[in-house]
Design a protein around this motif. Structure first.
Motif, short mmCIF file in Angstrom:
data_model
loop_
_atom_site.label_atom_id
_atom_site.label_comp_id
_atom_site.label_asym_id
_atom_site.label_seq_id
_atom_site.Cartn_x
_atom_site.Cartn_y
_atom_site.Cartn_z
N GLU A 157 0.80 -1.05 -0.06
CA GLU A 157 0.23 0.08 -0.03
C GLU A 157 0.85 1.05 0.07
O GLU A 157 1.84 0.93 0.57
N THR A 158 0.44 2.27 -0.85
CA THR A 158 1.67 3.15 -0.93
C THR A 158 0.67 4.33 -1.39
O THR A 158 -0.78 4.82 -1.54
N GLU A 159 0.79 5.53 -2.36
CA GLU A 159 0.41 6.57 -2.89
C GLU A 159 0.22 7.10 -3.83
O GLU A 159 1.94 7.00 -3.90
N ILE A 160 0.48 7.88 -4.54
CA ILE A 160 0.90 8.51 -5.93
C ILE A 160 1.76 10.83 -5.34
O ILE A 160 0.76 11.17 -4.55
N ALA A 161 2.87 10.45 -5.40
CA ALA A 161 3.60 11.32 -5.19
C ALA A 161 3.45 12.65 -5.76
O ALA A 161 3.62 13.51 -5.64
N SER A 162 3.48 12.52 -7.73
CA SER A 162 4.06 12.95 -8.48
C SER A 162 3.47 12.56 -9.98
O SER A 162 3.11 11.53 -9.87
N SER A 210 3.72 13.33 -24.39
CA SER A 210 4.32 12.38 -25.06
C SER A 210 4.39 11.18 -23.82
O SER A 210 5.15 10.17 -24.08
N GLY A 211 4.02 10.77 -23.38
CA GLY A 211 3.13 9.53 -22.05
C GLY A 211 2.45 10.33 -21.26
O GLY A 211 3.23 11.43 -20.50
N SER A 212 2.17 8.94 -20.37
CA SER A 212 2.20 9.33 -19.22
C SER A 212 3.42 9.54 -17.49
O SER A 212 4.24 8.14 -18.25
N ALA A 213 3.29 9.35 -16.63
CA ALA A 213 4.77 9.65 -15.78
C ALA A 213 4.31 9.66 -14.33
O ALA A 213 3.48 10.79 -13.94
N ILE A 214 4.66 8.85 -13.45
CA ILE A 214 4.12 8.73 -12.18
C ILE A 214 5.03 8.02 -11.18
O ILE A 214 6.23 7.52 -11.20
N SER A 215 4.81 9.47 -10.06
CA SER A 215 6.23 8.32 -8.81
C SER A 215 4.98 7.71 -7.55
O SER A 215 4.01 8.72 -7.37
N TYR A 216 5.75 6.99 -7.18
CA TYR A 216 5.15 6.33 -5.65
C TYR A 216 5.72 7.37 -5.02
O TYR A 216 6.72 7.40 -4.58
N ALA A 217 5.32 7.17 -3.48
CA ALA A 217 5.04 7.27 -2.16
C ALA A 217 6.65 6.83 -1.70
O ALA A 217 7.74 7.34 -1.52
N ASP A 250 -3.21 10.38 -4.22
CA ASP A 250 -4.33 9.14 -3.98
C ASP A 250 -3.62 7.86 -3.50
O ASP A 250 -2.13 7.16 -4.07
N LYS A 251 -4.44 7.15 -2.42
CA LYS A 251 -3.83 5.47 -2.10
C LYS A 251 -3.93 4.72 -3.49
O LYS A 251 -5.16 4.85 -3.68
N VAL A 252 -3.04 4.27 -3.11
CA VAL A 252 -2.66 3.22 -4.20
C VAL A 252 -2.64 1.15 -3.27
O VAL A 252 -1.85 1.49 -2.50
N THR A 253 -3.41 0.92 -4.64
CA THR A 253 -1.93 -0.65 -3.73
C THR A 253 -1.38 -0.86 -5.17
O THR A 253 -2.13 -0.68 -6.35
N ALA A 256 -0.96 -0.95 -10.88
CA ALA A 256 -1.46 0.03 -9.36
C ALA A 256 -3.06 0.01 -9.99
O ALA A 256 -3.41 -0.10 -11.20
N VAL A 257 -4.27 0.11 -8.25
CA VAL A 257 -5.56 0.19 -8.85
C VAL A 257 -5.58 1.31 -7.21
O VAL A 257 -5.06 1.54 -6.34
N ASN A 258 -6.19 2.05 -8.00
CA ASN A 258 -6.42 3.89 -7.28
C ASN A 258 -7.46 3.12 -6.72
O ASN A 258 -8.87 3.17 -6.97
N LYS A 259 -7.12 3.52 -5.49
CA LYS A 259 -8.49 3.05 -4.37
C LYS A 259 -9.50 4.63 -4.26
O LYS A 259 -10.71 4.13 -3.97
N ARG A 260 -9.59 6.03 -4.32
CA ARG A 260 -10.40 6.26 -5.23
C ARG A 260 -11.31 6.37 -6.38
O ARG A 260 -12.54 6.27 -6.39
N THR A 261 -10.95 6.61 -7.37
CA THR A 261 -11.52 5.65 -8.30
C THR A 261 -11.74 4.54 -8.81
O THR A 261 -12.24 4.42 -9.52
N GLY A 262 -10.91 3.57 -8.44
CA GLY A 262 -11.16 1.91 -8.65
C GLY A 262 -10.55 1.37 -10.12
O GLY A 262 -10.60 0.75 -10.62
N GLN A 263 -9.91 2.66 -10.50
CA GLN A 263 -9.08 2.73 -11.72
C GLN A 263 -7.97 1.59 -11.82
O GLN A 263 -6.93 2.31 -10.68
N GLY A 264 -7.58 1.25 -12.50
CA GLY A 264 -5.67 0.10 -12.53
C GLY A 264 -5.80 0.82 -13.44
O GLY A 264 -5.76 1.06 -14.73
N TRP A 265 -4.11 0.51 -13.83
CA TRP A 265 -3.02 0.35 -14.62
C TRP A 265 -2.02 0.19 -14.41
O TRP A 265 -1.16 -0.52 -14.26
N SER A 266 -0.81 -0.67 -15.28
CA SER A 266 0.31 -1.57 -15.53
C SER A 266 1.62 -0.44 -16.23
O SER A 266 1.49 -0.47 -17.58
N LEU A 267 2.34 0.19 -16.13
CA LEU A 267 3.19 0.86 -16.07
C LEU A 267 5.12 -0.04 -16.21
O LEU A 267 4.63 -0.33 -15.01
#
Length: 292
Positions: free
Chosen positions: A202-207, A218-225, A246-249, A271-282
């Motif tokens: 369990e973590t959260e989105i940092a940026s 150009s595409g998506s970029a994400i970092s976690y805590a 947002d909290k994510v698994t 990752a699965v976003n606990k707020r939106t219920g949506q997920g992604w694999s990167l």
């Protein structure tokens, strides 16, 4: 006195009981860092930085992953050797890491072993091995301050066997704090990292941002805590709808094989976003291990 220097004084002056220094290790939480939200202007003016411009440009195009406002990249430097550099996103300055040789610590190396440990929200970084091919092997704790690495503590590596494995657990888990009592423990601060395929934390989105700074399509970029990053050449709709905090698994889905030593790029996390219920694999990098 800088904040890191003050933290070192407090650590050695009041936080480590007399006679207990050999058992105590610095903790990531003792060196907190605020998250920088701006862009990066990479400075390649030095010959060394220019010679590694491909690696550094890739790091600069990704999210912050170390010490609040640094973008850290690692690469191999020979057999059992890892090194790298980090970019200060606020200034563009590049600081190179020491070479970390793990040959003498091969008895404790497993899938969970990392020659360099760092966290998004902490200025502490841990090198496991022999630094710059000199001195003793062990766990070397450093704190970054204004782009400089300041030595905090070295915990020497002991002989092979049970003592060595005990040292490994104590050094890595001790730096996490009391929440990290085992490999499978989940940090209450979202700093734990999935190390085996199928493991989730369990973590959260940092940026959040684009793959290339200032180029939205150009595409998506994400970092976690916990320091994990994700990059895509496509704009991922679920990531676009996410928000910082947002909290994510987060789960480790796959690990590349046949990678050069010290280059483990290409791990895929879902990752699965606990707020939106949506997920992604990167994947965690724009290129697979052994690539550009």
């Amino acid at each position: 006195m800088s904040r890191v220097a003050l933290a070192l004084v407090l650590f050695f002056g009041c936080c480590a009981p007399s006679g207990a220094l050999a058992q105590e290790v610095p903790k990531f939480t003792q060196f907190p860092a605020a998250i920088y939200r701006g862009g990066t202007r990479l400075n390649l003016s030095t010959p060394q930085a220019y010679s590694f411009r491909t690696r550094l440009r890739e790091a600069a195009s990704g999210p912050i992953n170390f010490g609040g406002h640094y973008q850290l990249a690692m690469w191999g430097c020979g057999t059992d050797c890892t090194t790298g550099a980090f970019i200060d996103a606020t200034t563009g300055r590049v600081t190179f890491l020491p070479t970390v040789n793990t040959y003498e610590m091969r008895d404790i190396i497993d899938d969970a072993f990392k020659p360099i440990e760092y966290r998004l929200r902490s200025r502490l970084i841990v090198f496991a091995g022999q630094l710059n091919e000199t001195g003793a092997s062990g766990w070397h704790f450093y704190a970054v301050d204004r782009g400089e690495l300041l030595h905090v503590l070295t915990k020497p590596y002991r002989a092979a066997g049970a003592d060595a494995k005990q040292d490994a657990r104590q050094a890595v888990q001790g730096s996490e704090g009391s929440a990290a009592s085992s490999k499978n423990s989940e940090s209450s601060e979202g700093n734990d990292v999935p190390r085996r395929v199928g493991q989730c934390v369990e973590t959260e989105i940092a940026s959040l941002g684009s793959r290339l700074e200032g180029v939205p399509d150009s595409g998506s970029a994400i970092s976690y805590a916990n320091g994990i990053v994700g990059v895509s050449y496509d704009v991922v709709e679920a990531v676009r709808r996410a928000q910082v905090g947002d909290k994510v698994t987060l789960c480790l889905v796959s690990v590349p094989s046949d990678c050069p030593k010290g280059d483990d790029r290409g791990k895929v996390y879902s990752a699965v976003n606990k707020r939106t219920g949506q997920g992604w694999s990167l994947p965690d990098a724009s290129h697979m291990c052994g690539g550009a």
